[in-house]
Design an enzyme around this catalytic site. Structure first.
Site, PDB file in Angstrom:
ATOM      1  N   CYS A  66       0.829  -1.198   0.000  1.00  0.00           N
ATOM      2  CA  CYS A  66       0.000   0.000   0.000  1.00  0.00           C
ATOM      3  C   CYS A  66       0.873   1.261   0.000  1.00  0.00           C
ATOM      4  CB  CYS A  66      -0.975  -0.038   1.183  1.00  0.00           C
ATOM      5  SG  CYS A  66      -2.396   1.035   0.956  1.00  0.00           S
ATOM      6  N   HIS A  98      -3.349  -5.834   1.071  1.00  0.00           N
ATOM      7  CA  HIS A  98      -2.653  -6.011   2.349  1.00  0.00           C
ATOM      8  C   HIS A  98      -2.561  -7.478   2.767  1.00  0.00           C
ATOM      9  CE1 HIS A  98      -2.466  -1.768   3.753  1.00  0.00           C
ATOM     10  NE2 HIS A  98      -3.509  -1.620   2.948  1.00  0.00           N
ATOM     11  N   GLU A 124      -0.736  -8.708   5.006  1.00  0.00           N
ATOM     12  CA  GLU A 124      -0.565  -8.792   6.469  1.00  0.00           C
ATOM     13  C   GLU A 124      -1.907  -8.726   7.206  1.00  0.00           C
ATOM     14  OE1 GLU A 124      -0.183  -6.114   4.742  1.00  0.00           O
ATOM     15  OE2 GLU A 124      -0.844  -4.366   5.874  1.00  0.00           O
TER      16      GLU A 124
END
Lengths: 227, 84
Positions: free
Chosen positions: A86, A194, A196
């Site tokens: 990002c 994302h 994560e």
């Protein structure tokens, strides 16, 4: 394997990134403040999402001149895995570690939703644990994820298999549905979604975990670590 | 002392969704003659430099930071100002 999670003023996905590699992957991780100048002792570099410097001027434009960025460039040149997610991707673009630039989303809307991605290249240190063409669900959260590059650059990306992830349905206007690209050497990956935030079924998807597992497996193979 | 205005705009080849939205809004207001709207930014700088160097410095700053030449064009106006 020890990861550096770079923290810029305005980063806000640094804790998620740390959690993903430390708790879910089981690797070592340390936060590194952007004013540091060395990444000695780290095997991989993670640039988290957020709004570094409030996105002033352009996303990532000011963070790319943070003192730590010279060390990030050096790590990239040494072949260490560097992942920007990002805002981290936007910083890598502004720093010239990846080609192209980011524009406002085509519909001018901040998009925050789980999206379907297609894994386009499993021959990278980040994607070996996926299958070619596999569809995965990873959340996005961005207002400026509309990837742009000129036609000559797009041809290079395609010829060198640098396009790693594409959106199944183009959500933001990105050229060629691009969601994530690597550098030519393949050790620097930038992506808007994302991974994560997708490391535990409790949060809706753990499709992102294989990305971190890929990095760890690649590092173990490279360093002939068997355990 | 120099006052410098730097104008940064998206390249012609790059779609400007903000500009399109403003154009549509102008059409709704009845300004149907508006054919195109491009949105950019203006940066105003005051620079202590010499006449032979100021332009080179401004250009360098534009290339390094003020514009992203992958997607943006820039131009600038340089004016000498008298400081009291």
């Amino acid at each position: 394997m020890k990861f550096a999670v770079i923290v810029f003023p305005g980063s806000n996905c640094d804790l998620d990134m740390y959690h993903a590699v430390k708790d879910e992957l089981g690797a070592e991780a340390e936060y590194v403040w952007h004013e540091e100048t060395s990444l000695a002792g780290f095997d991989g570099v993670l640039l988290p999402g957020g709004f570094s410097y409030g996105d002033y001027l352009r996303t990532g434009a000011i963070a790319r001149f943070s003192p730590i960025m010279n060390a990030v460039k050096q790590a990239a040149e040494e072949g260490k895995p560097v992942l920007g997610v990002c805002n981290g991707f936007q910083i890598l673009l502004e720093a010239g570690l990846l080609p192209g630039a980011m524009l406002r989303n085509e519909k001018l809307k901040f998009i925050c939703a789980p999206v379907k991605l297609v894994v386009e290249n499993t021959g990278t240190p980040f994607t070996a644990a996926y299958d070619d063409g596999q569809e995965i669900t990873i959340p996005v959260a961005h207002g400026e994820g509309n990837y742009f590059c000129d036609e000559a650059t797009l041809k290079q990306l395609k010829d060198n298999k640098q396009i790693v992830f594409t959106y199944k349905n183009n959500i933001n206007g990105s050229v060629a549905n691009i969601a994530g690209i690597t550098n030519k050497a393949g050790n620097v990956l930038g992506m808007m979604p994302h991974p994560e935030r997708a490391v535990d079924q409790l949060l809706g998807s753990k499709d992102g975990l294989a990305l971190f597992q890929s990095i760890l497996s690649h590092w173990r193979e490279k360093n002939a670590i068997t355990s | 002392m120099y006052e410098v205005k730097v104008f940064v705009t998206l390249k012609e080849a790059v779609l400007d969704p903000q500009g399109s939205a403003v154009k549509n809004s102008l059409h709704h207001l009845g300004y149907e003659g508006v054919e195109d709207v491009r949105i950019g930014k203006v940066l105003t700088l005051r620079i202590d430099s010499s006449a032979d160097k100021v332009e080179a410095v401004v250009q360098e700053m534009c290339e390094k930071l003020l514009a992203n030449t992958v997607i943006e064009d820039y131009r600038y106006e340089i004016e000498e100002v008298v400081t009291s």
